[in-house]
Design a protein around this motif. Structure first.
Motif, mmCIF file in Angstrom:
data_model
loop_
_atom_site.group_PDB
_atom_site.id
_atom_site.type_symbol
_atom_site.label_atom_id
_atom_site.label_comp_id
_atom_site.label_asym_id
_atom_site.label_seq_id
_atom_site.Cartn_x
_atom_site.Cartn_y
_atom_site.Cartn_z
ATOM 1 N N LYS A 65 25.110 -27.653 -8.728
ATOM 2 C CA LYS A 65 24.311 -27.046 -9.795
ATOM 3 C C LYS A 65 23.278 -28.024 -10.336
ATOM 4 C CE LYS A 65 24.691 -24.515 -14.157
ATOM 5 N NZ LYS A 65 25.612 -24.011 -15.202
ATOM 6 N N ALA A 66 23.683 -29.285 -10.520
ATOM 7 C CA ALA A 66 22.745 -30.292 -11.027
ATOM 8 C C ALA A 66 21.603 -30.511 -10.039
ATOM 9 C CB ALA A 66 23.480 -31.597 -11.291
ATOM 10 N N ALA A 67 21.935 -30.523 -8.727
ATOM 11 C CA ALA A 67 20.899 -30.704 -7.711
ATOM 12 C C ALA A 67 19.900 -29.552 -7.748
ATOM 13 C CB ALA A 67 21.540 -30.805 -6.329
ATOM 14 N N GLY A 116 17.141 -46.094 -13.375
ATOM 15 C CA GLY A 116 17.118 -46.927 -14.569
ATOM 16 C C GLY A 116 18.388 -46.804 -15.386
ATOM 17 N N LEU A 117 18.961 -45.598 -15.410
ATOM 18 C CA LEU A 117 20.216 -45.392 -16.131
ATOM 19 C C LEU A 117 21.338 -46.231 -15.526
ATOM 20 C CD1 LEU A 117 21.735 -43.566 -18.295
ATOM 21 C CD2 LEU A 117 22.360 -42.143 -16.347
ATOM 22 N N TYR A 118 21.485 -46.163 -14.210
ATOM 23 C CA TYR A 118 22.545 -46.931 -13.560
ATOM 24 C C TYR A 118 22.251 -48.436 -13.582
ATOM 25 C CZ TYR A 118 24.925 -42.732 -11.979
ATOM 26 O OH TYR A 118 25.619 -41.552 -11.942
ATOM 27 N N ARG A 119 20.991 -48.777 -13.639
ATOM 28 C CA ARG A 119 20.636 -50.201 -13.797
ATOM 29 C C ARG A 119 21.143 -50.718 -15.126
ATOM 30 N NH1 ARG A 119 17.362 -52.351 -18.080
ATOM 31 N NH2 ARG A 119 16.276 -54.218 -17.352
ATOM 32 N N VAL A 178 17.722 -35.385 -17.351
ATOM 33 C CA VAL A 178 18.086 -36.239 -16.213
ATOM 34 C C VAL A 178 19.150 -37.265 -16.612
ATOM 35 C CG1 VAL A 178 17.218 -38.027 -14.647
ATOM 36 C CG2 VAL A 178 15.889 -35.946 -15.025
ATOM 37 N N LEU A 179 19.039 -37.808 -17.823
ATOM 38 C CA LEU A 179 19.999 -38.817 -18.266
ATOM 39 C C LEU A 179 21.404 -38.246 -18.476
ATOM 40 C CD1 LEU A 179 17.856 -40.910 -20.790
ATOM 41 C CD2 LEU A 179 18.219 -41.279 -18.349
ATOM 42 N N LYS A 180 21.503 -36.937 -18.603
ATOM 43 C CA LYS A 180 22.818 -36.311 -18.753
ATOM 44 C C LYS A 180 23.477 -35.985 -17.411
ATOM 45 C CE LYS A 180 21.610 -34.089 -23.159
ATOM 46 N NZ LYS A 180 21.373 -32.786 -23.847
ATOM 47 N N LEU A 181 22.740 -36.192 -16.316
ATOM 48 C CA LEU A 181 23.251 -35.792 -15.007
ATOM 49 C C LEU A 181 24.571 -36.476 -14.631
ATOM 50 C CD1 LEU A 181 21.236 -34.964 -11.888
ATOM 51 C CD2 LEU A 181 23.060 -36.636 -11.644
ATOM 52 N N PRO A 182 24.764 -37.780 -14.890
ATOM 53 C CA PRO A 182 26.043 -38.393 -14.505
ATOM 54 C C PRO A 182 27.259 -37.716 -15.123
ATOM 55 C CG PRO A 182 24.435 -40.092 -15.009
ATOM 56 C CD PRO A 182 23.829 -38.785 -15.419
ATOM 57 N N GLN A 183 27.102 -37.093 -16.272
ATOM 58 C CA GLN A 183 28.226 -36.403 -16.896
ATOM 59 C C GLN A 183 28.515 -35.050 -16.246
ATOM 60 O OE1 GLN A 183 26.588 -36.390 -20.933
ATOM 61 N NE2 GLN A 183 28.059 -37.964 -21.521
ATOM 62 N N ARG A 184 27.593 -34.577 -15.405
ATOM 63 C CA ARG A 184 27.727 -33.235 -14.842
ATOM 64 C C ARG A 184 28.184 -33.236 -13.385
ATOM 65 N NH1 ARG A 184 22.287 -30.413 -15.386
ATOM 66 N NH2 ARG A 184 23.612 -28.647 -14.806
ATOM 67 N N ASP A 202 3.942 -36.362 -24.529
ATOM 68 C CA ASP A 202 4.311 -35.050 -23.994
ATOM 69 C C ASP A 202 5.773 -34.728 -24.319
ATOM 70 O OD1 ASP A 202 4.724 -32.735 -22.617
ATOM 71 O OD2 ASP A 202 4.133 -33.508 -20.652
ATOM 72 N N PRO A 203 6.025 -33.830 -25.264
ATOM 73 C CA PRO A 203 7.416 -33.477 -25.605
ATOM 74 C C PRO A 203 8.185 -32.910 -24.412
ATOM 75 C CG PRO A 203 5.889 -32.648 -27.271
ATOM 76 C CD PRO A 203 5.061 -33.133 -26.130
ATOM 77 N N ARG A 204 7.481 -32.191 -23.537
ATOM 78 C CA ARG A 204 8.153 -31.614 -22.370
ATOM 79 C C ARG A 204 8.663 -32.723 -21.437
ATOM 80 N NH1 ARG A 204 6.366 -28.895 -17.459
ATOM 81 N NH2 ARG A 204 7.830 -27.239 -16.952
ATOM 82 N N ALA A 205 7.907 -33.796 -21.305
ATOM 83 C CA ALA A 205 8.349 -34.916 -20.475
ATOM 84 C C ALA A 205 9.598 -35.568 -21.066
ATOM 85 C CB ALA A 205 7.224 -35.948 -20.345
ATOM 86 N N ARG A 206 9.650 -35.659 -22.388
ATOM 87 C CA ARG A 206 10.835 -36.237 -23.029
ATOM 88 C C ARG A 206 12.055 -35.338 -22.824
ATOM 89 N NH1 ARG A 206 6.855 -37.651 -26.940
ATOM 90 N NH2 ARG A 206 7.371 -35.894 -28.308
ATOM 91 N N GLU A 207 11.841 -34.027 -22.870
ATOM 92 C CA GLU A 207 12.960 -33.099 -22.646
ATOM 93 C C GLU A 207 13.499 -33.222 -21.219
ATOM 94 O OE1 GLU A 207 11.482 -29.276 -23.578
ATOM 95 O OE2 GLU A 207 11.221 -29.673 -25.733
#
Length: 401
Positions: A254-256, A330-333, A239-245, A229-234
């Motif tokens: 805004k991220a929330a 998983g990212l923070y792990r 979500v993985l960019k959230l720590p930068q925001r 599912d390409p939409r799931a990958r998007e």
């Protein structure tokens, strides 16, 4: 291909269920021939499958149900039940066997009414199969009243009825029920095994399968969805960019809001696909037809359907939001693994540069606090805290570290 082939990385569980299926087959054969029944048996009337999400609890239960209904002639020659090809196995696996009832819910809970219907079904003798099998995939969603209704059926089962309950852990099931079940614990499948099954069964390219299995850390269902599912990958990339925001309060809020909006969009998409069809089918069954006036006395039925659809939408939104929080954990792990130099394989290799920067810029203690904040958010959502408030509190905590 036997019914056990889809149990990825669960060899011990497959062996136990296979032995029970053989004893169950011998028991039914002895009863049919009026012969003495085996003195000892690994078969019992109630089973409880537990394990982490993605371990294959429901897959194991359905495979066992198929093995119990196996009609392969090879059994008479010493073959093990669960061939995967006979009519009993095939119809059980695809969900059309008359004596295999698979119960799953897309609502927040399973109530007393639904459970009473199951208990009445469990009292029936098998119609065409060897056993009457009830697979309850979401036993952890039984309300307390529903659990008490189920308890009586598990305590005093019909002679050839088998209950197969699935839950994340023992603690998710009433003690009185789990004490009357045989317990099987499934483990998280190895990443390599998940990648292999995606390649072999779903025809996914090896590189894509390996990346999806690694990103989901052995969760079979999520890995398949991510790979197809390409939409799931998007969504996962966002979500993985959230720590930068979350460097400032405005970015946190805004991220929330965007996380909540994405989850709401998922719920809306499911509703558009299912709700309209359900409503039209019910109207037709009640005699309303397309655009026709509904007969008197049907308003209550329509209201019940609307309530069910509303609960399903809430469940879908929460599941989508929880999936995003799992990816964030998983990212923070991965960051923590880099900070501690543990040598654990990194799951999110596509953002490894960002992981390295985060590992150097923060301390392991700060990373642990962030992981705890995500866990607190998941707990709050489970306790019906307003989703936006829970996620905003989490993003502010991620900023503070």
């Amino acid at each position: 291909m036997s019914v056990w082939d889809d149990l990825v990385g669960q060899e011990r569980v497959s062996d136990q269920l296979g032995a029970a299926a053989r004893d169950a087959d011998a028991l039914v054969t002895a009863v049919a021939a009026a012969a003495p029944q085996p003195e000892s048996s690994k078969m019992t009337h109630a089973w409880l499958f537990t394990g982490p999400p993605g371990s294959g609890r429901s897959t194991a239960a359905r495979a066992f149900a198929a093995a119990l209904q196996c009609t392969s002639p090879d059994r008479a020659l010493g073959g093990a039940p669960g061939c995967g090809f006979c009519d009993g196995c095939h119809t059980s696996l695809v969900g059309t066997h008359a004596d295999v009832e698979v119960v799953r819910t897309d609502l927040l809970s399973i109530g007393v009414k639904e459970t009473r219907d199951l208990v009445r079904r469990a009292q029936l003798s098998p119609a065409v199969g060897r056993w009457q099998v009830i697979v309850l995939e979401d036993a952890d969603r039984l309300t307390e009243g529903a659990g008490n209704v189920l308890l009586k059926a598990v305590e005093e089962p019909a002679p050839r009825t088998v209950w197969l309950l699935c839950a994340p852990s023992l603690e998710d099931v009433l003690p009185t029920i789990r004490s009357r079940c045989r317990h099987l614990t499934l483990r998280t499948p190895p990443v390599a095994a998940v990648a292999d099954v995606l390649i072999r069964r779903d025809g996914i390219e090896p590189d894509v399968a390996a990346a999806a299995a690694r990103a989901t850390q052995g969760h079979i269902g999520r890995a398949r969805r991510l790979a197809t599912d390409p939409r799931a990958r998007e969504r996962r990339a966002a979500v993985l960019k959230l720590p930068q925001r979350v460097q400032e309060i405005g970015g946190c809020l805004k991220a929330a809001q965007e996380l909540i909006d994405t989850a709401s969009d998922d719920a809306k998409q499911v509703a558009e696909e299912v709700d309209t069809k359900e409503t039209e089918e019910l109207k037709a069954a009640l005699g309303g037809g397309q655009g026709g006036r509904m007969p008197r006395g049907t308003a209550g039925v329509m209201k019940d359907l609307e309530d069910k659809q509303k609960r399903r939408k809430t469940r879908t939104q929460r599941d989508s939001l929880d999936l995003a929080l799992i990816d964030l954990t998983g990212l923070y792990r991965d960051v923590l693994a880099l900070q501690l130099g543990s040598g654990v394989a990194i799951a999110n290799t596509e953002v490894q540069d960002m992981l390295q920067r985060m590992a150097l810029a923060t301390s392991p203690e700060s990373t642990l606090r962030r992981i705890e904040a995500i866990g607190a958010c998941r707990t709050a959502l489970d306790r019906n805290v307003a989703p936006l408030l829970a996620v905003e509190a989490m993003t502010v905590a991620l900023r503070a570290g």
